[in-house]
Write a protein that holds these residues in place. Structure first.
Motif, PDB file in Angstrom:
ATOM      1  N   ILE A 233       0.681  -0.892   0.426  1.00 55.97           N
ATOM      2  CA  ILE A 233       0.002  -0.540  -0.322  1.00 55.97           C
ATOM      3  C   ILE A 233       0.575   0.986   0.804  1.00 55.97           C
ATOM      4  CG2 ILE A 233      -1.522   1.222   1.554  1.00 55.97           C
ATOM      5  CD1 ILE A 233      -2.851  -1.103   2.631  1.00 55.97           C
ATOM      6  N   ASP A 234       1.469   1.148   1.343  1.00 52.62           N
ATOM      7  CA  ASP A 234       2.160   2.403   0.711  1.00 52.62           C
ATOM      8  C   ASP A 234       3.291   2.612  -0.154  1.00 52.62           C
ATOM      9  OD1 ASP A 234       4.273   4.333   3.274  1.00 52.62           O
ATOM     10  OD2 ASP A 234       5.442   3.374   2.523  1.00 52.62           O
ATOM     11  N   GLU A 235       3.731   1.961  -0.784  1.00 56.83           N
ATOM     12  CA  GLU A 235       4.628   1.790  -2.236  1.00 56.83           C
ATOM     13  C   GLU A 235       3.906   2.317  -3.194  1.00 56.83           C
ATOM     14  OE1 GLU A 235       6.522  -1.242  -3.469  1.00 56.83           O
ATOM     15  OE2 GLU A 235       8.129  -2.192  -2.112  1.00 56.83           O
ATOM     16  N   TRP A 236       1.874   2.195  -3.141  1.00 56.65           N
ATOM     17  CA  TRP A 236       1.052   2.675  -4.016  1.00 56.65           C
ATOM     18  C   TRP A 236       1.507   3.803  -3.921  1.00 56.65           C
ATOM     19  CZ3 TRP A 236      -3.987   3.513  -2.768  1.00 56.65           C
ATOM     20  CH2 TRP A 236      -4.645   3.918  -3.884  1.00 56.65           C
ATOM     21  N   VAL A 237       0.822   4.749  -2.299  1.00 54.14           N
ATOM     22  CA  VAL A 237       0.214   5.561  -2.308  1.00 54.14           C
ATOM     23  C   VAL A 237       1.643   6.777  -2.364  1.00 54.14           C
ATOM     24  CG1 VAL A 237       0.710   7.286  -0.406  1.00 54.14           C
ATOM     25  CG2 VAL A 237      -1.049   5.187  -0.409  1.00 54.14           C
ATOM     26  N   GLY A 238       3.102   6.358  -2.334  1.00 52.39           N
ATOM     27  CA  GLY A 238       4.230   6.829  -2.714  1.00 52.39           C
ATOM     28  C   GLY A 238       3.419   7.732  -4.174  1.00 52.39           C
ATOM     29  N   LYS A 239       3.486   6.710  -5.075  1.00 51.56           N
ATOM     30  CA  LYS A 239       3.917   6.773  -6.676  1.00 51.56           C
ATOM     31  C   LYS A 239       2.572   7.778  -6.851  1.00 51.56           C
ATOM     32  CE  LYS A 239       5.606   1.735  -7.413  1.00 51.56           C
ATOM     33  NZ  LYS A 239       5.012   1.264  -8.031  1.00 51.56           N
ATOM     34  N   LYS A 240       1.600   7.595  -6.236  1.00 49.81           N
ATOM     35  CA  LYS A 240       0.760   8.022  -6.760  1.00 49.81           C
ATOM     36  C   LYS A 240       0.314   9.747  -5.962  1.00 49.81           C
ATOM     37  CE  LYS A 240      -1.968   4.899  -8.302  1.00 49.81           C
ATOM     38  NZ  LYS A 240      -1.460   5.199 -10.500  1.00 49.81           N
ATOM     39  N   ILE A 241       1.107  10.203  -5.504  1.00 52.71           N
ATOM     40  CA  ILE A 241       1.569  11.587  -4.806  1.00 52.71           C
ATOM     41  C   ILE A 241       2.462  11.679  -6.094  1.00 52.71           C
ATOM     42  CG2 ILE A 241       2.602  12.795  -2.976  1.00 52.71           C
ATOM     43  CD1 ILE A 241       0.338  12.173  -1.720  1.00 52.71           C
ATOM     44  N   GLU A 242       3.227  10.908  -6.156  1.00 56.53           N
ATOM     45  CA  GLU A 242       5.080  11.762  -6.944  1.00 56.53           C
ATOM     46  C   GLU A 242       3.853  12.021  -8.746  1.00 56.53           C
ATOM     47  OE1 GLU A 242       8.379  12.917  -8.338  1.00 56.53           O
ATOM     48  OE2 GLU A 242       7.793  12.097  -6.482  1.00 56.53           O
ATOM     49  N   GLU A 243       3.016  11.154  -9.090  1.00 61.00           N
ATOM     50  CA  GLU A 243       2.194  11.729 -10.318  1.00 61.00           C
ATOM     51  C   GLU A 243       1.938  13.280 -10.138  1.00 61.00           C
ATOM     52  OE1 GLU A 243      -0.626   8.903 -11.465  1.00 61.00           O
ATOM     53  OE2 GLU A 243       0.916   7.097 -11.599  1.00 61.00           O
ATOM     54  N   LEU A 244       1.109  13.503  -8.866  1.00 57.32           N
ATOM     55  CA  LEU A 244       0.797  14.534  -8.381  1.00 57.32           C
ATOM     56  C   LEU A 244       1.996  15.789  -8.728  1.00 57.32           C
ATOM     57  CD1 LEU A 244      -1.893  13.984  -6.098  1.00 57.32           C
ATOM     58  CD2 LEU A 244      -2.612  14.332  -8.273  1.00 57.32           C
ATOM     59  N   ALA A 245       2.826  14.986  -7.660  1.00 56.76           N
ATOM     60  CA  ALA A 245       3.650  16.597  -8.032  1.00 56.76           C
ATOM     61  C   ALA A 245       4.370  16.672  -9.039  1.00 56.76           C
ATOM     62  CB  ALA A 245       4.575  15.792  -7.064  1.00 56.76           C
ATOM     63  N   GLU A 246       5.084  15.789  -9.985  1.00 56.67           N
ATOM     64  CA  GLU A 246       5.717  15.477 -11.214  1.00 56.67           C
ATOM     65  C   GLU A 246       4.167  16.493 -12.145  1.00 56.67           C
ATOM     66  OE1 GLU A 246       6.043  11.883 -12.616  1.00 56.67           O
ATOM     67  OE2 GLU A 246       7.831  11.487 -11.697  1.00 56.67           O
ATOM     68  N   ALA A 247       3.150  16.524 -12.231  1.00 59.56           N
ATOM     69  CA  ALA A 247       2.094  17.645 -12.916  1.00 59.56           C
ATOM     70  C   ALA A 247       2.027  18.732 -12.202  1.00 59.56           C
ATOM     71  CB  ALA A 247       0.637  16.459 -13.250  1.00 59.56           C
ATOM     72  N   GLY A 248       3.052  19.185 -11.537  1.00 61.52           N
ATOM     73  CA  GLY A 248       2.455  20.135 -10.565  1.00 61.52           C
ATOM     74  C   GLY A 248       1.142  20.351  -9.969  1.00 61.52           C
ATOM     75  N   GLU A 249       0.551  19.360  -9.604  1.00 59.35           N
ATOM     76  CA  GLU A 249      -0.787  19.300  -9.191  1.00 59.35           C
ATOM     77  C   GLU A 249      -0.540  19.015  -7.080  1.00 59.35           C
ATOM     78  OE1 GLU A 249      -3.587  20.734 -10.705  1.00 59.35           O
ATOM     79  OE2 GLU A 249      -3.330  20.969 -12.286  1.00 59.35           O
ATOM     80  N   LEU A 250       0.020  18.259  -6.491  1.00 62.38           N
ATOM     81  CA  LEU A 250       0.447  18.756  -5.725  1.00 62.38           C
ATOM     82  C   LEU A 250      -0.610  19.392  -4.543  1.00 62.38           C
ATOM     83  CD1 LEU A 250       1.138  15.627  -3.623  1.00 62.38           C
ATOM     84  CD2 LEU A 250       2.882  16.520  -3.463  1.00 62.38           C
ATOM     85  N   GLU A 251       0.468  21.051  -4.369  1.00 63.42           N
ATOM     86  CA  GLU A 251      -0.063  22.012  -3.596  1.00 63.42           C
ATOM     87  C   GLU A 251      -1.277  22.191  -4.124  1.00 63.42           C
ATOM     88  OE1 GLU A 251       1.617  21.725  -1.611  1.00 63.42           O
ATOM     89  OE2 GLU A 251       3.331  21.069  -1.756  1.00 63.42           O
ATOM     90  N   ASN A 252      -2.430  21.916  -5.475  1.00 65.48           N
ATOM     91  CA  ASN A 252      -3.580  22.166  -5.374  1.00 65.48           C
ATOM     92  C   ASN A 252      -4.300  21.354  -4.655  1.00 65.48           C
ATOM     93  OD1 ASN A 252      -3.136  24.546  -7.028  1.00 65.48           O
ATOM     94  ND2 ASN A 252      -2.307  22.972  -8.371  1.00 65.48           N
ATOM     95  N   THR A 253      -4.475  19.683  -4.889  1.00 63.79           N
ATOM     96  CA  THR A 253      -4.489  18.370  -4.409  1.00 63.79           C
ATOM     97  C   THR A 253      -4.693  18.505  -2.862  1.00 63.79           C
ATOM     98  OG1 THR A 253      -4.460  18.062  -6.765  1.00 63.79           O
ATOM     99  CG2 THR A 253      -5.055  16.232  -4.817  1.00 63.79           C
ATOM    100  N   PHE A 254      -5.803  17.889  -2.414  1.00 66.59           N
ATOM    101  CA  PHE A 254      -6.472  17.141  -1.241  1.00 66.59           C
ATOM    102  C   PHE A 254      -5.876  15.740  -1.441  1.00 66.59           C
ATOM    103  CE2 PHE A 254      -7.839  20.985  -0.112  1.00 66.59           C
ATOM    104  CZ  PHE A 254      -8.186  21.607   1.517  1.00 66.59           C
ATOM    105  N   VAL A 255      -5.131  15.307  -0.806  1.00 68.07           N
ATOM    106  CA  VAL A 255      -5.040  13.969  -0.985  1.00 68.07           C
ATOM    107  C   VAL A 255      -5.748  12.714   0.344  1.00 68.07           C
ATOM    108  CG1 VAL A 255      -3.594  11.767  -2.028  1.00 68.07           C
ATOM    109  CG2 VAL A 255      -3.543  14.227  -3.021  1.00 68.07           C
ATOM    110  N   PHE A 256      -6.459  11.798   0.281  1.00 70.00           N
ATOM    111  CA  PHE A 256      -7.067  11.248   1.089  1.00 70.00           C
ATOM    112  C   PHE A 256      -6.329  10.153   0.736  1.00 70.00           C
ATOM    113  CE2 PHE A 256      -9.644  15.152   1.144  1.00 70.00           C
ATOM    114  CZ  PHE A 256     -10.281  15.162   2.386  1.00 70.00           C
ATOM    115  N   TYR A 257      -5.420   8.936   2.050  1.00 69.22           N
ATOM    116  CA  TYR A 257      -5.523   8.183   1.800  1.00 69.22           C
ATOM    117  C   TYR A 257      -5.873   7.677   2.731  1.00 69.22           C
ATOM    118  CZ  TYR A 257      -3.946   3.807   3.384  1.00 69.22           C
ATOM    119  OH  TYR A 257      -4.344   2.532   3.760  1.00 69.22           O
ATOM    120  N   PHE A 258      -6.843   6.091   3.127  1.00 61.61           N
ATOM    121  CA  PHE A 258      -8.010   5.464   3.820  1.00 61.61           C
ATOM    122  C   PHE A 258      -7.862   3.959   3.243  1.00 61.61           C
ATOM    123  CE2 PHE A 258     -11.010   7.878   1.676  1.00 61.61           C
ATOM    124  CZ  PHE A 258     -11.703   7.475   0.827  1.00 61.61           C
ATOM    125  N   GLY A 259      -8.326   3.318   4.598  1.00 57.69           N
ATOM    126  CA  GLY A 259      -8.855   1.694   4.267  1.00 57.69           C
ATOM    127  C   GLY A 259     -10.153   1.781   4.094  1.00 57.69           C
TER     128      GLY A 259
END
Length: 630
Positions: A233-259
């Motif tokens: 799970i942790d590896e997957w979350v890291g990849k998804k966060i990186e996708e947002l960062a690379e696109a310049g959208e991370l600081e425009n995006t609320f990211v909820f991780y939950f089960g």
């Protein structure tokens, strides 16, 4: 009318200040795509959902958990919620709650798997539809599993290829939901060959076992295997966060991780234990929208939040009105107050049918106190559910019980339960010490709160599923409202089970002799709870052969077996063979399997005696078990 809120003066000043400050930064310290993009008027929102895991396996939440560095990094710019709860401990019900913002016991979406799908409440949409109307691009990759009718206005794309990156306009705000499947229960349906071939990262001898588990190599390996899945799970979350960062959208995006609900180990998924309800939740707060959050980053809000609150929270963050039909409240978004939020300390849980297994259970947690109310407490938690028992550890647990190899704490899973259970979670986080007899004031308060909640929300669990399917599913909400006063009576009848038999015997017998169908059904259910404690009062009841309602007659037959004066299996078999309703038959098979596996009567039962007229998929599951072909 749903409308977007305008950009505030404060937002404009914040944006201008941010751009000016960035202009003086070293160009190597900030990615060009993060500088060039203007701050949007509304935030993006992403749900990263992992299947079947409670908070108890992540060190962020529990000292016995594994390290999850990518999720931990989210907390550097985010919030950690230790008190986040699914309202139900299974996928379809939990996800129906998330997408609708409603309590599924009110809206008819509370049974897993659905026999008849429920319509959305009148005037209410699944929450992404409101986002789409406001200009959001909405995507889901890809699990839905809803017990409600979904219109085609919810998603721009819902598929295994769905991604926010394919929105038609670069600056269009987006809502994206994605599910990680590798922690699903099915991943623990491994074989002995897998155990021989797959080396787990942790030493099984060192992993922490829940106190109700038998300490066996199989259980230890299963826990270690699941811990490896948490790392995935942790590896997957890291990849998804990186996708947002690379696109310049991370600081425009609320990211909820939950089960999506609690964990998959035995006694968690499908049960109202904390391991079945208390989910991990971390929300990363974007720098460009931190004024929408009444907390500072890295805080750990103690406020209780549950799945009915997620849809209202998303709409609040997007600046949209929250429909009155939603049952929850926002916990993030403009206009909220931290002091008020931190006063929220209650959550409610419910469990009903899971596949072919029936039992109605409700819970309320207030602060450190957890109250669980079982309405058919004579059904053991370990009652057969084919899918659960595909896990070797689950099956071995029952084998050890049948062989008399378990201590009382480990064996409790396969025995009847108290009507009421009360736990102090600060002292007993795994709910092993029932304090119901010692904390009467707390017990009565939580019982009252639960009764009030169920009545306010018109809890449809008090109506047998065959009645719901035949009479309620065209408009479950309206059905509940129409039967509100009747529900009040049924809750009162069911509460007779919390008292001594000598206090309520005359009331129970009177309801069985002269009540309407639902009153008789619940009076018999209460009598089944007391069982042999009824004593000579059983002779005051009518002969079940004369009962005119099939579902009530089933309960009367069940009572005959609970009393222990006769073998109920012949009458049950006749009842099932005469049934013309597959949903009623499924309820009857639940009773039959209970007596087969948990009473002396099962030894003389043969599945060859069953000749059912009508079946559905869940009935087939029961028949496969009875035939030994499951």
């Amino acid at each position: 009318m749903v409308s977007l809120k305008l950009l505030s003066k404060n937002r404009f000043q914040f944006t201008l200040g941010l751009l000016l400050s960035m202009a003086f930064m070293d160009s190597e310290s900030v990615k060009a795509n993060e500088i060039d993009k203007p701050v949007p008027a509304t935030p993006n929102i992403v749900f990263l959902i992992s299947e079947d895991n409670s908070k108890h396996f992540m060190k962020l939440f529990d000292p016995n958990g594994v390290e999850t560095p990518n999720i931990e990094k989210m907390l550097e710019s985010g919030l950690l919620y230790p008190n986040a709860f699914s309202n139900a401990p299974v996928c379809s019900v939990a996800r129906s709650t998330l997408i609708t913002g409603t309590l599924t016991t009110r809206t008819g979406m509370h049974l897993h798997r659905k026999i008849k799908i429920a319509p959305m409440p009148e005037g209410l949409e699944m929450f992404p539809a409101y986002l789409r109307k406001a200009g959001y691009y909405t995507t889901n990759n890809a699990k839905k599993d809803y017990n409600a009718v979904e219109k085609d206005n919810v998603w721009d794309n819902s598929s295994l290829k769905a991604t926010w990156q394919k929105r038609p306009e670069e600056n269009q705000p987006f809502f994206h939901q994605e599910t990680f499947h590798e922690t699903h229960e099915s991943r623990l349906h491994f074989t002995n060959d897998v155990m021989m071939e797959h080396k787990v990262q942790d030493d099984p001898a060192q992993v922490f076992l829940f106190p109700q588990f038998p300490d066996t190599p199989l259980f230890r390996y299963t826990v270690a295997y699941h811990r490896d899945k948490i790392r995935e799970i942790d590896e997957w979350v890291g990849k998804k966060i990186e996708e947002l960062a690379e696109a310049g959208e991370l600081e425009n995006t609320f990211v909820f991780y939950f089960g999506d609900h609690g964990g998959v180990l035995p006694g968690s998924k499908g049960y109202l234990n904390e391991t079945g309800l208390n989910v991990p939740l971390v929300v990363r707060i974007p720098e460009n929208f931190k004024e929408l959050v009444p907390y500072a980053v890295q805080e750990k809000p103690q406020a209780f939040v549950s799945f009915i609150d997620f849809a209202p929270t998303v709409l609040q963050l997007a600046g949209l009105e929250v429909p009155e039909q939603m049952d929850g409240q926002p916990f993030l978004g403009g206009g909220l107050n931290k002091t008020t939020l931190e006063k929220r300390d209650e959550t409610y849980g419910h469990a009903d049918r899971f596949d072919e297994k029936y039992e109605m259970v409700r819970s309320v947690r207030k602060g450190k106190w957890k109250y669980i109310r079982s309405y058919q407490p004579y059904y053991p938690d370990g009652l057969q559910n084919n899918y659960r028992y595909k896990m070797m550890a689950f099956a071995s647990w029952r084998t050890l019980f049948n062989e008399g190899e378990l201590n009382p704490q480990e064996a409790a899973f396969f025995k009847g339960k108290p009507v009421e259970r009360l736990y102090n979670l600060e002292e007993d986080p795994f709910e092993t010490k029932n304090l119901a007899a010692n904390q009467k004031i707390v017990l009565k308060d939580l019982r009252r709160r639960l009764d009030k909640w169920m009545l306010e929300k018109n809890d449809l669990g008090f109506f047998p599923e065959n009645i719901l399917v035949n009479s309620a599913m065209e408009n479950p909400v309206e059905f509940g409202e129409k039967h509100h006063e009747k529900l009040k009576e049924l809750i009162a009848i069911s509460d007779w089970a919390t008292r001594d038999w000598d206090e309520v015997n005359d009331k129970v017998i009177e309801s069985i002799n002269s009540g309407d169908e639902l009153e008789r059904y619940w009076a018999y259910t209460v009598a089944c709870t007391f069982g042999k404690k009824m004593g000579v009062d059983y002779a005051r009841l009518p002969d079940f052969k004369n009962e005119t309602s099939a579902i009530v007659q089933l309960k009367a037959i069940e009572l005959s077996g609970r009393i222990g004066l006769r073998n109920p299996m012949p009458a049950l078999t006749r009842w099932l063979n005469e049934s013309t309703d597959p949903v009623a038959s499924l309820i009857g098979l639940n009773t039959l399997v209970y007596f087969k596996d948990h009473s002396p009567y099962g030894k003389r039962f043969s599945s060859a005696s069953l000749e059912l007229k009508v079946v559905n998929d869940e009935v087939k599951r029961r028949l496969a078990y009875l035939d030994g072909t499951w």
